[in-house]
Design a protein around this motif. Structure first.
Motif, PDB file in Angstrom:
ATOM      1  N   ILE A 119      -4.085   5.221   5.090  1.00 24.09           N
ATOM      2  CA  ILE A 119      -4.049   4.447   3.851  1.00 24.09           C
ATOM      3  C   ILE A 119      -5.385   4.578   3.130  1.00 24.09           C
ATOM      4  O   ILE A 119      -6.410   4.886   3.721  1.00 24.09           O
ATOM      5  CB  ILE A 119      -3.716   2.960   4.081  1.00 24.09           C
ATOM      6  CG1 ILE A 119      -4.751   2.287   4.984  1.00 24.09           C
ATOM      7  CG2 ILE A 119      -2.311   2.784   4.613  1.00 24.09           C
ATOM      8  CD1 ILE A 119      -4.576   0.773   5.108  1.00 24.09           C
ATOM      9  N   GLU A 131      -5.658  -0.218  -2.831  1.00 23.44           N
ATOM     10  CA  GLU A 131      -4.815  -1.408  -3.022  1.00 23.44           C
ATOM     11  C   GLU A 131      -5.418  -2.640  -2.356  1.00 23.44           C
ATOM     12  O   GLU A 131      -5.334  -3.746  -2.876  1.00 23.44           O
ATOM     13  CB  GLU A 131      -3.402  -1.168  -2.466  1.00 23.44           C
ATOM     14  CG  GLU A 131      -2.598  -0.135  -3.231  1.00 23.44           C
ATOM     15  CD  GLU A 131      -2.683   1.258  -2.625  1.00 23.44           C
ATOM     16  OE1 GLU A 131      -3.560   1.515  -1.770  1.00 23.44           O
ATOM     17  OE2 GLU A 131      -1.865   2.108  -3.028  1.00 23.44           O
ATOM     18  N   CYS A 171       0.843  -1.196   0.000  1.00 29.96           N
ATOM     19  CA  CYS A 171       0.000   0.000   0.000  1.00 29.96           C
ATOM     20  C   CYS A 171       0.877   1.244   0.000  1.00 29.96           C
ATOM     21  O   CYS A 171       2.026   1.203   0.423  1.00 29.96           O
ATOM     22  CB  CYS A 171      -0.863   0.056   1.267  1.00 29.96           C
ATOM     23  SG  CYS A 171      -1.993  -1.310   1.498  1.00 29.96           S
TER      24      CYS A 171
END
Length: 124
Positions: A62, A66, A37
């Protein structure tokens, strides 16, 4: 107001421009399942140092991009009403700057019912 898709696209662009590569890891009885990620990694600020959060811990942001693209951590989609196994959770791990660190806190953010980002605290 921005759509969830635009919020994710903006976050992905920001992480691509000024983030760093990390690996999200879930340990299973059969071994580890990893997904690379992009993330924004910073030290935890003094106002957030409470309870089990320490000044040496890291604040990580994040995108779900992904994770969802990879199908991490694998397995069947969650049943309606069940916790989503794709969300990072306490006791998952993150490899940051080559060091494996344990996830201590996970705060998935939703807009319009869609997962748009995750704020994490990982052990320093």
């Amino acid at each position: 107001m921005l759509s969830p898709e635009q919020i994710i696209a903006d976050l992905d662009a920001a992480l691509l421009a000024s983030g760093e590569d990390v690996t999200l890891r879930r340990k299973l009885s059969s071994g580890s399942v990893d997904v690379p990620c992009r993330a924004r990694v910073r030290g935890v600020n003094a106002q957030k140092v409470v309870g089990s959060i320490a000044v040496s811990d890291l604040s990580v942001v994040i995108s779900p991009t992904e994770i969802l693209a990879d199908g991490w951590p694998g397995g069947d989609p969650p049943a309606p009403g069940a916790p989503d196994p794709r969300l990072p959770r306490i006791n998952d791990f993150m490899v940051v700057k080559g060091r494996e660190r344990q996830v201590k806190f996970s705060d998935p953010i939703y807009v319009g019912g869609k997962w748009v980002r995750c704020n994490l605290v990982v052990a320093g």
